[in-house]
Structures are given as C-alpha cells and as structure tokens.
Motif scaffolding. Structure first.
Motif, PDB file in Angstrom:
ATOM      1  N   TYR A 104       0.816  -1.217   0.000  1.00  0.00           N
ATOM      2  CA  TYR A 104       0.000   0.000   0.000  1.00  0.00           C
ATOM      3  C   TYR A 104       0.848   1.264   0.000  1.00  0.00           C
ATOM      4  CZ  TYR A 104      -2.486   3.809   2.402  1.00  0.00           C
ATOM      5  OH  TYR A 104      -2.978   5.034   2.777  1.00  0.00           O
ATOM      6  N   THR A 107       1.174   3.807  -2.895  1.00  0.00           N
ATOM      7  CA  THR A 107       0.145   4.789  -3.246  1.00  0.00           C
ATOM      8  C   THR A 107       0.495   6.169  -2.704  1.00  0.00           C
ATOM      9  OG1 THR A 107      -1.266   4.395  -1.301  1.00  0.00           O
ATOM     10  CG2 THR A 107      -1.607   2.964  -3.206  1.00  0.00           C
ATOM     11  N   VAL A 117      -3.232   6.877  -7.420  1.00  0.00           N
ATOM     12  CA  VAL A 117      -3.342   5.427  -7.310  1.00  0.00           C
ATOM     13  C   VAL A 117      -3.963   5.110  -5.956  1.00  0.00           C
ATOM     14  CG1 VAL A 117      -2.046   3.263  -7.204  1.00  0.00           C
ATOM     15  CG2 VAL A 117      -1.355   5.043  -8.816  1.00  0.00           C
ATOM     16  N   GLU A 118      -4.828   4.094  -5.896  1.00  0.00           N
ATOM     17  CA  GLU A 118      -5.480   3.778  -4.630  1.00  0.00           C
ATOM     18  C   GLU A 118      -5.585   2.277  -4.395  1.00  0.00           C
ATOM     19  OE1 GLU A 118      -9.201   5.800  -5.082  1.00  0.00           O
ATOM     20  OE2 GLU A 118     -10.083   4.221  -6.309  1.00  0.00           O
ATOM     21  N   SER A 119      -5.505   1.898  -3.118  1.00  0.00           N
ATOM     22  CA  SER A 119      -5.734   0.514  -2.715  1.00  0.00           C
ATOM     23  C   SER A 119      -7.232   0.267  -2.735  1.00  0.00           C
ATOM     24  CB  SER A 119      -5.181   0.275  -1.303  1.00  0.00           C
ATOM     25  OG  SER A 119      -5.673  -0.941  -0.769  1.00  0.00           O
ATOM     26  N   TYR A 244      -3.849  -2.571  -5.666  1.00  0.00           N
ATOM     27  CA  TYR A 244      -4.006  -1.140  -5.917  1.00  0.00           C
ATOM     28  C   TYR A 244      -4.051  -0.868  -7.420  1.00  0.00           C
ATOM     29  CZ  TYR A 244       1.211  -0.872  -6.266  1.00  0.00           C
ATOM     30  OH  TYR A 244       2.536  -1.044  -6.601  1.00  0.00           O
ATOM     31  N   THR A 341      -5.682   7.685  -1.084  1.00  0.00           N
ATOM     32  CA  THR A 341      -4.766   6.563  -1.308  1.00  0.00           C
ATOM     33  C   THR A 341      -5.444   5.205  -1.154  1.00  0.00           C
ATOM     34  OG1 THR A 341      -4.048   6.552   1.017  1.00  0.00           O
ATOM     35  CG2 THR A 341      -2.787   7.930  -0.529  1.00  0.00           C
TER      36      THR A 341
END
Length: 351
Positions: A104, A107, A117-119, A244, A341
């Motif tokens: 993670y 991100t 960018v995101e989880s 992600y 994130t």
C-alpha cells in the motif's frame, strides 16, 4: 528474461527503456483464469502484476485464481509476476496492467509524484516482513542500531523492503547514508547473498524466511508477520499487501473492480477458516520447492498478517505515512491526502 525478448529492441536505442520494460512484463511468470464464469462467457479481461507470485504475503492473488473465484465473477484475470513490488508499480503506472498486488505504501509515494493510485482491497494489516541476519554476523548485529556500515538486502531499490529498512535504521539512530542497501530479490538469490556474504542482513518474506531458518543460513532479528510485531517495530498497524489500481481506471470500470473485490474478499474469508496445510494444498505444487511441510509452516507463520474482509485497518494509513516521512524527503516535505490513497467502497459492498 529470454535473451531474444530482452535484446530485440537494441537496434532502436531511443525505445530501449520501454521495450525492456515490456519484455519483462511479457516474460514474467504468468497465470490466467479461464473467465468461464457468469457473464458473457468470455469474461472481462484484467491483467494484474504481482510483486512475486510465490511470496506468501501476496498469496491471495494466486489463491483466488486457484479457488475459481475470478471465474465465478466472470473475470478473465491474467496474473503476471515480477520479483519486487516497485516493478509491479512501474508496470501499473506505465499502463501495461490494470492492477498491481504490492504494498500500500506505493500509493503515498506515487501521490507525491503526481500519480493518483489507490488501494481497493487491503489484504493485510502487518508487513509480513522479517529482518534476518546472516548466521556468521548474528553476534555482531543484535538490532537495527547495528546497521551502521552494513550491507543490507532488500528486494529492490525503491521497494517496500527498502522503505522499511530505512525506517528501522533511522528510528534506531542510523542515518540512511550509513549503510548500503543491496538489491538481491527474494528466494534463492536472497539466500545465496546471505550465505556468500554479499549482505550481512536483509528483509524478506516467507517462504524465503522458512528456508533460511531450515538451512541455518540466518537468524530472525525482527519479525513483522503479526500485528503485534508490526506494533512493536513500527508503532501501529502497517497495511502492506493490497490490490491497488490507478484511480481513473477504478472510476471508469467500477463494475469490474467490484467483481475483483468480491473475489478477493471471498478468498480472505476462506483463508481465515482454513488451515495452513489446506491453503498450501490449493497452491501450485512448485511453490513448495519440494518440501510441502516447510511451505505449510511458512504459510502458518504469515497468516496473522492478513485481514478477513479486505478493509483498510484503522490508523493504518497514518502509520505508513509516519514511516515514510521519517526518511523519504519527497513525502516528508509534502502534504499527502490519505483519503485518496485507498477506498473501502468495493470491499464494503462485497461484505
């Protein structure tokens, strides 16, 4: 990588970097689900790059495929493998794949570089990482305070093992300029570096850890495979392995992302109700490297790191930000919007 794929672009030097990256993605070990589940019969095609398919910390990726959960959601998922999470990140940002399974913390780092960018599914609430010291150096290195002047193994420069190693050093009074990070990958290359003295200590995961202990090649210095170990070493929960994706892609393909979340949450729940031996039996036979009992033990040691529902742990993002700010000047001097994130929208709907 095959030489033909690796060097085919040498005649066009201006495209070498891009061609090399593409060749790596094409030559990476891959596995594809049939996509024969509900839906149009063909399945929605999704490529996911994993920072090491055979690493136990990223086990939900292959396990989901082996359990048939991608297929049951009508997805045609191709899993690609690179040895380090930072390479998975590169493949995602370059658009070669739609998702990445990695830490993670990428991100946050990417946000400071202007990348959204995101989880979308959080597999874990602990790093799952272990700092091991070579048996020959065990008498000299008793804690991260002794990192000064040492060669420390990481999967890749800019990887999450690199991030965590730097944090542990700084936290214990050792500047990042006072030790040498060495990119040694994982598995046999990590073990060989430890045995041959190329590194004095290093950070890795199972099944590499289990093999090191079995070979008596090293000893555990710090164990972050459990939430308790994460709390002790890092001061809180440390959400690590996750799926992600680029935020724009998520917003434009919500139905597909929901199907991915459904599949992964099913897997996490399945893992929480089955033994390490039962999980090991579902994985590809070659992952055990000829020792099924040792592989099952590696899974058992790492299982505590996983969430049961894919939800981001409370205060997890804050712990990650604190860790990165301790040594990463890009993040230290930037304001990170943690809410951007990660998202729990899809895992909440999957529940």
């Amino acid at each position: 990588m095959r030489k033909t794929a690796r060097y085919a672009s040498l005649a066009v030097s201006g495209l070498l970097a891009l061609s090399s990256l593409t060749a790596c993605a094409n030559d990476a070990a891959s596995s594809t689900s049939s996509g024969g589940g509900k839906g149009d019969g063909k399945g929605t095609k999704v490529k996911i790059m994993v920072g090491g398919l055979d690493k136990v910390i990223y086990m939900p990726a292959m396990l989901t495929q082996r359990l048939g959960y991608f297929d049951s959601e009508g997805l045609d998922v191709e899993l690609l493998s690179e040895p380090a999470g930072v390479q998975a990140e590169t493949a995602l940002v370059s658009g070669q794949v739609q998702g990445a399974v990695g830490f993670y913390d990428h991100t946050l780092d990417l946000q400071t570089k202007g990348k959204a960018v995101e989880s979308v599914v959080q597999f874990s609430h602990a790093p799952g990482e272990v700092e091991v010291v070579a048996s020959k150096k065990a008498g000299d290195i008793g804690s991260p305070k002794d990192f000064k002047g040492r060669k420390l193994g990481v999967t890749g420069l800019g990887s999450s093992t690199d991030f965590l190693t730097k944090y542990l050093a700084v936290k214990n009074g050792v500047d990042v300029s006072e030790f040498t990070p060495v990119a040694v990958g994982a598995g046999p290359t990590f073990i060989a570096a430890l045995q041959q003295g190329s590194i004095d200590a290093g950070m890795t995961t199972d099944p590499t850890v289990a093999t090191i202990l079995d070979k008596k090649a090293g000893k555990i210095l710090l164990d972050m495979r459990t939430p308790e170990g994460s709390q002790e070493a890092l001061g809180g929960p440390y959400p690590s392995s996750s799926l992600y994706m680029q935020t724009d892609w998520v917003n434009g393909h919500k139905e597909t992302v929901q199907k991915l979340a459904n599949a992964f949450v099913k897997t996490l729940k399945w893992m929480s109700t089955h033994s390490a031996s039962e999980i090991a039996a579902k994985m590809p036979a070659d992952y055990s490297q000829g020792d099924k009992a040792l592989y099952a033990e590696a899974i058992k040691s790492t299982l505590p790191m996983f969430t049961k529902d894919g939800v981001m742990p409370a205060n997890g993002p804050e712990t990650v930000e604190k860790v990165l700010k301790a040594f990463n000047p890009n993040i230290k001097n930037a304001k990170v919007d943690l809410k951007k994130t990660y998202t729990t929208e899809f895992v909440e709907a999957a529940k």
